[in-house]
Design a protein around this motif. Structure first.
Motif, PDB file in Angstrom:
ATOM      1  N   LYS A   1       0.832  -1.208   0.000  1.00 51.26           N
ATOM      2  CA  LYS A   1       0.000   0.000   0.000  1.00 51.26           C
ATOM      3  C   LYS A   1       0.867   1.259   0.000  1.00 51.26           C
ATOM      4  O   LYS A   1       0.556   2.226  -0.701  1.00 51.26           O
ATOM      5  N   ALA A   2       1.937   1.237   0.756  1.00 54.82           N
ATOM      6  CA  ALA A   2       2.827   2.405   0.817  1.00 54.82           C
ATOM      7  C   ALA A   2       3.421   2.704  -0.554  1.00 54.82           C
ATOM      8  O   ALA A   2       3.505   3.864  -0.959  1.00 54.82           O
ATOM      9  N   GLU A   3       3.817   1.668  -1.291  1.00 50.99           N
ATOM     10  CA  GLU A   3       4.385   1.876  -2.626  1.00 50.99           C
ATOM     11  C   GLU A   3       3.324   2.404  -3.591  1.00 50.99           C
ATOM     12  O   GLU A   3       3.592   3.303  -4.378  1.00 50.99           O
ATOM     13  N   ILE A   4       2.123   1.858  -3.518  1.00 49.86           N
ATOM     14  CA  ILE A   4       1.041   2.339  -4.387  1.00 49.86           C
ATOM     15  C   ILE A   4       0.745   3.806  -4.097  1.00 49.86           C
ATOM     16  O   ILE A   4       0.628   4.620  -5.019  1.00 49.86           O
ATOM     17  N   LEU A   5       0.633   4.154  -2.830  1.00 55.52           N
ATOM     18  CA  LEU A   5       0.355   5.550  -2.468  1.00 55.52           C
ATOM     19  C   LEU A   5       1.497   6.471  -2.873  1.00 55.52           C
ATOM     20  O   LEU A   5       1.262   7.591  -3.344  1.00 55.52           O
ATOM     21  N   LYS A   6       2.718   6.010  -2.723  1.00 54.86           N
ATOM     22  CA  LYS A   6       3.881   6.809  -3.138  1.00 54.86           C
ATOM     23  C   LYS A   6       3.792   7.132  -4.625  1.00 54.86           C
ATOM     24  O   LYS A   6       4.003   8.270  -5.040  1.00 54.86           O
ATOM     25  N   ARG A   7       3.442   6.137  -5.407  1.00 56.30           N
ATOM     26  CA  ARG A   7       3.313   6.352  -6.851  1.00 56.30           C
ATOM     27  C   ARG A   7       2.146   7.271  -7.181  1.00 56.30           C
ATOM     28  O   ARG A   7       2.252   8.114  -8.068  1.00 56.30           O
ATOM     29  N   MET A   8       1.051   7.115  -6.474  1.00 61.56           N
ATOM     30  CA  MET A   8      -0.118   7.962  -6.726  1.00 61.56           C
ATOM     31  C   MET A   8       0.218   9.422  -6.462  1.00 61.56           C
ATOM     32  O   MET A   8      -0.134  10.290  -7.259  1.00 61.56           O
ATOM     33  N   TYR A   9       0.881   9.700  -5.371  1.00 67.98           N
ATOM     34  CA  TYR A   9       1.195  11.078  -5.024  1.00 67.98           C
ATOM     35  C   TYR A   9       2.311  11.663  -5.883  1.00 67.98           C
ATOM     36  O   TYR A   9       2.375  12.870  -6.066  1.00 67.98           O
ATOM     37  N   SER A  10       3.153  10.815  -6.444  1.00 69.13           N
ATOM     38  CA  SER A  10       4.220  11.345  -7.305  1.00 69.13           C
ATOM     39  C   SER A  10       3.669  11.757  -8.667  1.00 69.13           C
ATOM     40  O   SER A  10       4.308  12.531  -9.367  1.00 69.13           O
ATOM     41  N   TYR A  11       2.497  11.260  -9.034  1.00 67.67           N
ATOM     42  CA  TYR A  11       1.875  11.627 -10.311  1.00 67.67           C
ATOM     43  C   TYR A  11       1.008  12.863 -10.196  1.00 67.67           C
ATOM     44  O   TYR A  11       0.543  13.395 -11.187  1.00 67.67           O
TER      45      TYR A  11
END
Length: 53
Positions: free
Chosen positions: A42-52
């Motif tokens: 989940k942390a990796e998914i959220l990291k990617r979401m916020y970087s976009y």
């Protein structure tokens, strides 16, 4: 696999693979055995979401 290995794998995994991983981990999470892996995914998914954004 160490925690660092898992984080590295998650960072390199394609987006769709992360989603499959999360679904699989959550569906097989008996008695919290996958809690750490779910949290990392989940942390990796959220990291990617916020970087976009």
């Amino acid at each position: 696999m160490t925690k660092e290995d898992k984080i590295h794998w998650l960072e390199e995994a394609p987006h769709e693979e992360l989603l499959r991983q999360l679904i699989s981990l959550e569906s097989g999470n008996s008695y919290g055995c996958n809690d750490e892996d779910i949290q990392l995914t989940k942390a990796e998914i959220l990291k990617r979401m916020y970087s976009y954004s």
